[in-house]
Scaffold this motif. Structure first.
Motif, PDB file in Angstrom:
ATOM      1  N   MET A   7       8.954  -4.133  -0.605  1.00 53.38           N
ATOM      2  CA  MET A   7       8.342  -2.935  -0.036  1.00 53.38           C
ATOM      3  C   MET A   7       6.899  -3.258   0.340  1.00 53.38           C
ATOM      4  O   MET A   7       6.099  -3.652  -0.506  1.00 53.38           O
ATOM      5  N   TYR A   8       6.580  -3.057   1.599  1.00 51.84           N
ATOM      6  CA  TYR A   8       5.259  -3.349   2.130  1.00 51.84           C
ATOM      7  C   TYR A   8       4.398  -2.092   2.200  1.00 51.84           C
ATOM      8  O   TYR A   8       3.192  -2.132   1.943  1.00 51.84           O
ATOM      9  N   TYR A   9       5.017  -0.957   2.537  1.00 53.73           N
ATOM     10  CA  TYR A   9       4.284   0.305   2.683  1.00 53.73           C
ATOM     11  C   TYR A   9       5.193   1.451   2.282  1.00 53.73           C
ATOM     12  O   TYR A   9       6.392   1.429   2.547  1.00 53.73           O
ATOM     13  N   HIS A  10       4.606   2.464   1.651  1.00 59.80           N
ATOM     14  CA  HIS A  10       5.365   3.654   1.263  1.00 59.80           C
ATOM     15  C   HIS A  10       4.484   4.882   1.444  1.00 59.80           C
ATOM     16  O   HIS A  10       3.292   4.847   1.138  1.00 59.80           O
ATOM     17  N   GLN A  11       5.094   5.942   1.945  1.00 63.63           N
ATOM     18  CA  GLN A  11       4.386   7.234   2.106  1.00 63.63           C
ATOM     19  C   GLN A  11       5.300   8.324   1.567  1.00 63.63           C
ATOM     20  O   GLN A  11       6.495   8.359   1.868  1.00 63.63           O
ATOM     21  N   ALA A  12       4.732   9.225   0.790  1.00 65.34           N
ATOM     22  CA  ALA A  12       5.448  10.386   0.277  1.00 65.34           C
ATOM     23  C   ALA A  12       4.705  11.648   0.713  1.00 65.34           C
ATOM     24  O   ALA A  12       3.490  11.725   0.561  1.00 65.34           O
ATOM     25  N   VAL A  48       0.869  -1.174   0.000  1.00 65.40           N
ATOM     26  CA  VAL A  48       0.000   0.000   0.000  1.00 65.40           C
ATOM     27  C   VAL A  48       0.910   1.229   0.000  1.00 65.40           C
ATOM     28  O   VAL A  48       1.934   1.251   0.674  1.00 65.40           O
ATOM     29  N   GLU A  49       0.514   2.236  -0.746  1.00 64.24           N
ATOM     30  CA  GLU A  49       1.228   3.513  -0.744  1.00 64.24           C
ATOM     31  C   GLU A  49       0.230   4.643  -0.593  1.00 64.24           C
ATOM     32  O   GLU A  49      -0.864   4.590  -1.157  1.00 64.24           O
ATOM     33  N   VAL A  50       0.635   5.652   0.153  1.00 64.06           N
ATOM     34  CA  VAL A  50      -0.060   6.927   0.160  1.00 64.06           C
ATOM     35  C   VAL A  50       0.918   7.887  -0.512  1.00 64.06           C
ATOM     36  O   VAL A  50       1.964   8.223   0.043  1.00 64.06           O
TER      37      VAL A  50
END
Length: 128
Positions: A115-120, A39-41
């Motif tokens: 990569m399990y989670y990413h936030q920018a 999941v990414e935000v």
């Protein structure tokens, strides 16, 4: 453990591979680096799933050879628990800065880091 651990180095290497245009344009290569539960935000606020990201990645910034590329700086990481690494860093692409945070996980010693989670988070132009 932190910066110098093999786990952190492997996660950083994976993070950098995801910025490579050859990986971004290949569903197969990108799929090897993203966890199936990814999941990414994004900096736009949009929520991305594994399937969303694999479908869109070839069209996103950094995917065109010779075009704007992600320039990561100050990547640091820490092993939070066995099989879980947290990375933080900043990127600049086409003049836009973002602060980034990723969680990389490995299910067991026989599976790769993904990569399990990413936030920018966008950085305003007048911010340091």
């Amino acid at each position: 453990m932190s910066q110098g651990s093999d786990e952190v180095r492997e996660a950083i290497a994976g993070e950098k591979r995801l910025m490579d245009p050859d990986v971004r344009t290949s569903r197969s290569l990108a799929g090897q680096l993203l966890d199936p539960e990814f999941v990414e935000v994004g900096a736009s606020g949009r929520r991305w799933t594994y399937d969303d990201m694999l479908a869109a990645l070839p069209e996103l910034d950094g995917a065109v050879e010779g075009g704007p590329r992600y320039e990561p700086t100050e990547i640091t990481g820490v092993l939070l628990a066995p099989g879980l690494v947290h990375l933080t860093y900043e990127t600049v692409v086409d003049g836009r800065r973002a602060r980034r945070s990723s969680l990389w996980r490995r299910q067991d010693a026989n599976t790769p880091w993904r990569m399990y989670y990413h936030q920018a988070t966008p950085v305003p132009a007048d911010s340091m």
